[in-house]
Design a protein around this motif. Structure first.
Motif, PDB file in Angstrom:
ATOM      1  N   ILE A  98     -14.978  53.172 -41.775  1.00  0.00           N
ATOM      2  CA  ILE A  98     -15.487  52.628 -40.558  1.00  0.00           C
ATOM      3  C   ILE A  98     -14.557  53.104 -39.554  1.00  0.00           C
ATOM      4  CG2 ILE A  98     -15.993  50.619 -39.221  1.00  0.00           C
ATOM      5  CD1 ILE A  98     -16.711  49.192 -41.519  1.00  0.00           C
ATOM      6  N   ASN A  99     -15.056  53.848 -38.508  1.00  0.00           N
ATOM      7  CA  ASN A  99     -14.473  54.627 -37.351  1.00  0.00           C
ATOM      8  C   ASN A  99     -14.378  53.413 -36.207  1.00  0.00           C
ATOM      9  OD1 ASN A  99     -13.488  56.727 -38.687  1.00  0.00           O
ATOM     10  ND2 ASN A  99     -15.769  57.852 -38.031  1.00  0.00           N
ATOM     11  N   MET A 147     -10.479  52.317 -44.083  1.00  0.00           N
ATOM     12  CA  MET A 147     -10.957  52.812 -45.327  1.00  0.00           C
ATOM     13  C   MET A 147     -10.705  51.928 -46.493  1.00  0.00           C
ATOM     14  SD  MET A 147     -10.621  54.205 -48.441  1.00  0.00           S
ATOM     15  CE  MET A 147      -8.888  55.035 -48.698  1.00  0.00           C
ATOM     16  N   VAL A 148     -11.968  51.256 -47.098  1.00  0.00           N
ATOM     17  CA  VAL A 148     -11.925  50.328 -48.088  1.00  0.00           C
ATOM     18  C   VAL A 148     -12.280  50.795 -49.293  1.00  0.00           C
ATOM     19  CG1 VAL A 148     -12.276  47.910 -49.136  1.00  0.00           C
ATOM     20  CG2 VAL A 148     -11.546  48.539 -46.591  1.00  0.00           C
ATOM     21  N   GLU A 149     -11.587  50.732 -50.450  1.00  0.00           N
ATOM     22  CA  GLU A 149     -12.181  51.249 -51.874  1.00  0.00           C
ATOM     23  C   GLU A 149     -12.031  50.008 -52.870  1.00  0.00           C
ATOM     24  OE1 GLU A 149     -11.308  55.760 -53.013  1.00  0.00           O
ATOM     25  OE2 GLU A 149      -9.836  54.408 -53.445  1.00  0.00           O
ATOM     26  N   ALA A 150     -13.130  49.846 -53.553  1.00  0.00           N
ATOM     27  CA  ALA A 150     -13.326  48.667 -54.174  1.00  0.00           C
ATOM     28  C   ALA A 150     -14.210  49.512 -55.686  1.00  0.00           C
ATOM     29  CB  ALA A 150     -13.642  47.648 -54.123  1.00  0.00           C
ATOM     30  N   ALA A 151     -14.208  48.742 -56.783  1.00  0.00           N
ATOM     31  CA  ALA A 151     -14.953  48.845 -57.917  1.00  0.00           C
ATOM     32  C   ALA A 151     -16.694  48.660 -57.473  1.00  0.00           C
ATOM     33  CB  ALA A 151     -14.536  48.216 -59.118  1.00  0.00           C
ATOM     34  N   ARG A 173     -17.597  47.030 -48.664  1.00  0.00           N
ATOM     35  CA  ARG A 173     -18.413  47.003 -47.456  1.00  0.00           C
ATOM     36  C   ARG A 173     -17.898  45.695 -46.673  1.00  0.00           C
ATOM     37  NH1 ARG A 173     -22.993  47.776 -48.927  1.00  0.00           N
ATOM     38  NH2 ARG A 173     -23.275  50.205 -48.653  1.00  0.00           N
ATOM     39  N   ALA A 174     -18.094  44.672 -47.451  1.00  0.00           N
ATOM     40  CA  ALA A 174     -17.426  43.257 -46.806  1.00  0.00           C
ATOM     41  C   ALA A 174     -16.025  43.352 -46.089  1.00  0.00           C
ATOM     42  CB  ALA A 174     -17.965  42.287 -47.673  1.00  0.00           C
ATOM     43  N   ALA A 181     -14.188  46.015 -45.452  1.00  0.00           N
ATOM     44  CA  ALA A 181     -13.993  47.028 -44.512  1.00  0.00           C
ATOM     45  C   ALA A 181     -14.567  46.550 -43.112  1.00  0.00           C
ATOM     46  CB  ALA A 181     -14.766  48.285 -44.935  1.00  0.00           C
ATOM     47  N   GLN A 182     -15.797  45.942 -43.293  1.00  0.00           N
ATOM     48  CA  GLN A 182     -16.311  45.297 -42.082  1.00  0.00           C
ATOM     49  C   GLN A 182     -15.428  44.145 -41.425  1.00  0.00           C
ATOM     50  OE1 GLN A 182     -19.061  46.604 -40.286  1.00  0.00           O
ATOM     51  NE2 GLN A 182     -17.927  45.382 -38.738  1.00  0.00           N
ATOM     52  N   ARG A 183     -14.871  43.413 -42.045  1.00  0.00           N
ATOM     53  CA  ARG A 183     -14.009  42.235 -41.694  1.00  0.00           C
ATOM     54  C   ARG A 183     -12.647  42.744 -41.145  1.00  0.00           C
ATOM     55  NH1 ARG A 183     -13.085  39.444 -46.453  1.00  0.00           N
ATOM     56  NH2 ARG A 183     -10.911  40.147 -46.876  1.00  0.00           N
ATOM     57  N   LEU A 184     -12.302  43.954 -41.574  1.00  0.00           N
ATOM     58  CA  LEU A 184     -11.007  44.536 -41.012  1.00  0.00           C
ATOM     59  C   LEU A 184     -11.411  44.975 -39.656  1.00  0.00           C
ATOM     60  CD1 LEU A 184      -9.148  46.048 -44.176  1.00  0.00           C
ATOM     61  CD2 LEU A 184      -8.475  44.242 -42.805  1.00  0.00           C
ATOM     62  N   ALA A 185     -12.599  45.952 -39.712  1.00  0.00           N
ATOM     63  CA  ALA A 185     -13.169  46.651 -38.669  1.00  0.00           C
ATOM     64  C   ALA A 185     -13.090  45.746 -37.409  1.00  0.00           C
ATOM     65  CB  ALA A 185     -14.064  47.408 -38.794  1.00  0.00           C
TER      66      ALA A 185
END
Length: 452
Positions: free
Chosen positions: A380-381, A427-431, A437-438, A440-444
């Motif tokens: 997410i930018n 950037m978030v990476e997970a299995a 997605r959740a 990454a959005q929280r961090l954004a």
């Protein structure tokens, strides 16, 4: 003023951030810094200057050429050619410096200035800092030392650059591409002539899209940042693969026969195995950045190859390669460096080598790229934030710690300010993609609230 140089040269909105005056002043400063060792008696320093097709490149090229010539540097103007072509020509012509005018994958209103040192290599941070210091010193009042009479630089067009570069690309291919049908998306950019010519000479049947630059349409809904047209064209034409470049063609992404994206990590994986088989992958090592997918790291471990990771930016990949003698490196975004044949990321060369591997093995691109499995990765930018406070915000640090705790050993988090745009990349990476997605959005959201 803040630091002018980002991760890939000086970049901004042309005629607003990046003005003719700035381009001229930086070029004079670069001439003083990069050509100073060429001032011995009997030697006239030389520069290679190229650009992508952006309309603003026309006046910026004029400013750069004027600055260099006024500093006593002879200029070889190569016109519209890819960034790696300018780097290659700087090296083979023995020039003291090279200059490329391009904002790469950015939208048309932007432009940029990239400098190359002797040999066609990108500049180290200390050289960029020195150019900035010299520029700032003279911008604030200290006069330039200006040659006169026969001492001023001379300017001429170097039309041979196109043929020199294309011939080089063909000469380093391990095998021909006969029997392959390939769609090329040139992003209406700098490789619109070069890439189709090289692939055709190599034996491929070529279909081109995005190859009609008019100065205004570069990267507009096409190229490596917009793969939709390429996907559709590959399927429509029944092609074996598609290749997409960005505006200055220093990167390459691919599409397999079914229209599925093959990113820079997968391309690196394919080429690493090909080069190991050929005995050219020195140290059985590949260099990549911290943005590479975790699946790439796992694939390299499974194949018995070593992975060295650097900060984001192909210049840092290149520095590690040169320092340690490695032959292959690159980024997920498609900057791939084959150091035996190029001094920087080269999208056309990468595409040719990828196609050559398909032709040599008889395997499909999907089969070859299957050497690695991409784990879900959400990027997410976050725009309109103070990116300089990423590393100092306590609120953000606490949010990252919580996210890493939630992900455990099956994922990772990376926050970084863009080096070329006013935004922060989360950037978030997970299995599990939904978890990625959740998080990454929280961090954004935290980035927006903490740094807005």
């Amino acid at each position: 003023m803040g630091r002018l140089f980002g991760t890939d040269g000086v970049r901004g909105v042309a005629n607003a951030d990046l003005t003719a005056e700035l381009a001229l002043g930086l070029s004079v400063a670069a001439a003083h810094v990069l050509a100073e060792a060429g001032t011995f008696e009997g030697h006239r320093p030389t520069a290679v200057v190229g650009r992508d097709p952006r309309a603003s490149g026309e006046f910026l090229e004029a400013a750069v050429v004027a600055g260099l010539a006024s500093a006593g540097v002879d200029v070889l103007r190569v016109g519209v050619l890819p960034t790696p072509a300018v780097a290659h020509l700087t090296g083979v012509l023995g020039a003291d410096l090279g200059v490329m005018l391009s904002a790469s994958h950015n939208a048309m209103p932007d432009n940029g200035i990239k400098f190359f040192a002797r040999g066609g290599h990108k500049l180290a941070d200390d050289l960029e800092d020195k150019i900035e210091a010299v520029y700032e010193e003279h911008r604030t009042g200290a006069p330039w030392e200006r040659p006169t009479g026969a001492g001023v630089g001379r300017v001429r067009d170097y039309d041979e650059g196109f043929e020199t570069y294309v011939s080089h690309l063909i000469s380093v291919l391990p095998n021909r591409l006969d029997g392959l049908k390939i769609v090329l998306d040139e992003a209406h950019g700098a490789a619109a002539r070069v890439s189709p010519e090289a692939f055709t000479r190599a034996g491929a049947q070529v279909v081109t899209i995005g190859a009609e630059p008019d100065g205004l349409n570069i990267n507009d809904g096409c190229g490596s940042t917009h793969l939709g047209l390429l996907r559709a064209a590959v399927v429509e034409h029944g092609a074996d693969l598609g290749i997409a470049h960005d505006g200055d063609a220093d990167r390459c992404l691919a599409v397999d026969a079914a229209g599925n994206e093959v990113d820079g990590d997968q391309i690196l994986a394919v080429l690493s195995l090909a080069m190991r088989e050929a005995g050219t992958l020195r140290g059985d090592t590949v260099v990549a950045t911290v943005m590479s997918n975790l699946g790439f790291k796992l694939a390299m471990e499974r194949e018995g190859l070593n992975l060295v990771q650097t900060a984001v930016g192909d210049r840092y990949v290149l520095e590690s390669m040169k320092e340690n003698g490695f032959a292959l490196g690159g980024e997920q975004s498609g900057h791939v460096i084959v150091l035996d044949h190029a001094t920087t990321g080269d999208g056309t060369l990468t595409g040719l080598m990828l196609a050559a591997r398909i032709a040599a093995t008889g395997k499909s691109l999907a089969d070859l790229a299957g050497v690695m499995e991409r784990l879900p990765q959400i990027l997410i930018n976050v725009k309109d934030v103070d990116k300089s406070r990423v590393d100092t915000s306590g609120e953000l640090a606490a949010a990252v710690t919580e996210a890493e705790r939630d992900l455990g050993s099956t994922g990772r988090v990376l926050l970084r300010p863009s080096g070329t745009e006013p935004l922060v990349r989360v950037m978030v990476e997970a299995a599990d993609i939904e978890q990625a997605r959740a998080v990454a959005q929280r961090l954004a959201d935290v980035v927006k609230s903490a740094l807005g």
